[in-house]
Design a protein around this motif. Structure first.
Motif, PDB file in Angstrom:
ATOM      1  N   VAL A 117       0.844  -1.198   0.000  1.00 25.23           N
ATOM      2  CA  VAL A 117       0.000   0.000   0.000  1.00 25.23           C
ATOM      3  C   VAL A 117       0.881   1.251   0.000  1.00 25.23           C
ATOM      4  O   VAL A 117       0.601   2.219  -0.723  1.00 25.23           O
ATOM      5  CB  VAL A 117      -0.961  -0.009   1.221  1.00 25.23           C
ATOM      6  N   THR A 120       2.221   1.815  -3.431  1.00 27.83           N
ATOM      7  CA  THR A 120       1.163   2.338  -4.298  1.00 27.83           C
ATOM      8  C   THR A 120       0.939   3.820  -4.034  1.00 27.83           C
ATOM      9  O   THR A 120       0.818   4.631  -4.972  1.00 27.83           O
ATOM     10  CB  THR A 120      -0.139   1.546  -4.082  1.00 27.83           C
ATOM     11  N   ASN A 121       0.896   4.194  -2.758  1.00 28.94           N
ATOM     12  CA  ASN A 121       0.716   5.611  -2.409  1.00 28.94           C
ATOM     13  C   ASN A 121       1.891   6.455  -2.889  1.00 28.94           C
ATOM     14  O   ASN A 121       1.696   7.562  -3.406  1.00 28.94           O
ATOM     15  CB  ASN A 121       0.529   5.771  -0.895  1.00 28.94           C
ATOM     16  N   GLN A 124       1.568   7.031  -6.554  1.00 28.98           N
ATOM     17  CA  GLN A 124       0.549   8.040  -6.857  1.00 28.98           C
ATOM     18  C   GLN A 124       1.069   9.444  -6.566  1.00 28.98           C
ATOM     19  O   GLN A 124       0.836  10.377  -7.339  1.00 28.98           O
ATOM     20  CB  GLN A 124      -0.723   7.766  -6.046  1.00 28.98           C
ATOM     21  N   THR A 125       1.781   9.596  -5.434  1.00 32.05           N
ATOM     22  CA  THR A 125       2.359  10.895  -5.096  1.00 32.05           C
ATOM     23  C   THR A 125       3.361  11.328  -6.156  1.00 32.05           C
ATOM     24  O   THR A 125       3.375  12.503  -6.565  1.00 32.05           O
ATOM     25  CB  THR A 125       3.041  10.832  -3.706  1.00 32.05           C
TER      26      THR A 125
END
Length: 151
Positions: A117, A120-121, A124-125
Motif C-alpha cells: 500500500v 502504491t501511495n 501516486q504521489t
C-alpha cells in the motif's frame, strides 16, 4: 591361328553371355531350393511345468529413516501416509501446526500488504508531482512567451 570374323566374334560373345546367365540362374535356384528344404524342417519339444519357487528368509528395507516427534515444531496436524505404504522422495509424511509460527507468518503478510500500500501511495504521489511539474513548466513557458510579447 586363324582370326575370327567380326560376325563370329559377336555370335561367340552372345553364346558365352547366355551360358553365363544360365549358370547364374541355376546357382540361384539351387541355393533357394536348399534354403526352402532347411526352413521346412521342424522339431518337437515336450514342455513341463516348473516347480514353484519357494524361498525362506527375511526381507529388510534397503534404507530406513526414523522420524521422531519434535515438540518444538508444534503439534502434528496431519499424517497423510499409512503404515506400510510405499513412498518416494518428496512425499509429505506429516504436517506440524505451530500457532506461534502461524502468528509470525500472519504478521509478515500484514507487513507485506502495508508495504505494498505504501508503494502504491508513493507511486501516486510521484505521478501527481510529475503532473504538477509539467503543469508548472507549461505555465512558465507561457509566461516567458507573454514576457517576450510585451518587450
Amino acid at each position: 591361328m586363324k582370326k575370327l570374323s567380326k560376325k563370329k566374334r559377336i555370335r561367340l560373345s552372345i553364346v558365352a553371355g547366355i551360358l553365363a546367365l544360365l549358370v547364374v540362374v541355376l546357382v540361384i535356384v539351387g541355393v533357394n531350393k536348399n534354403q526352402k528344404e532347411e526352413t521346412t524342417g521342424y522339431s518337437l519339444f515336450k514342455v513341463k511345468t516348473a516347480d514353484p519357487l519357494q524361498f525362506s528368509g527375511t526381507v529388510d528395507a534397503e534404507k530406513v529413516d526414523t522420524i521422531y516427534f519434535d515438540q518444538t515444531l508444534g503439534k502434528i496436524s496431519n499424517i497423510p501416509v499409512q503404515n506400510g505404504q510405499k513412498i518416494k522422495t518428496g512425499d509429505v509424511l506429516l504436517t506440524y501446526q505451530n500457532d506461534t509460527v502461524q502468528d509470525e507468518v500472519t504478521q509478515k503478510e500484514m507487513a507485506i500488504n502495508q508495504s505494498s500500500v505504501a508503494v502504491t501511495n508513493a507511486q501516486q504521489t510521484l505521478d501527481n508531482a510529475t503532473n504538477k511539474r509539467s503543469e508548472y513548466a507549461n505555465k512558465l513557458e507561457k509566461a516567458q512567451q507573454d514576457l517576450k510579447k510585451v518587450d
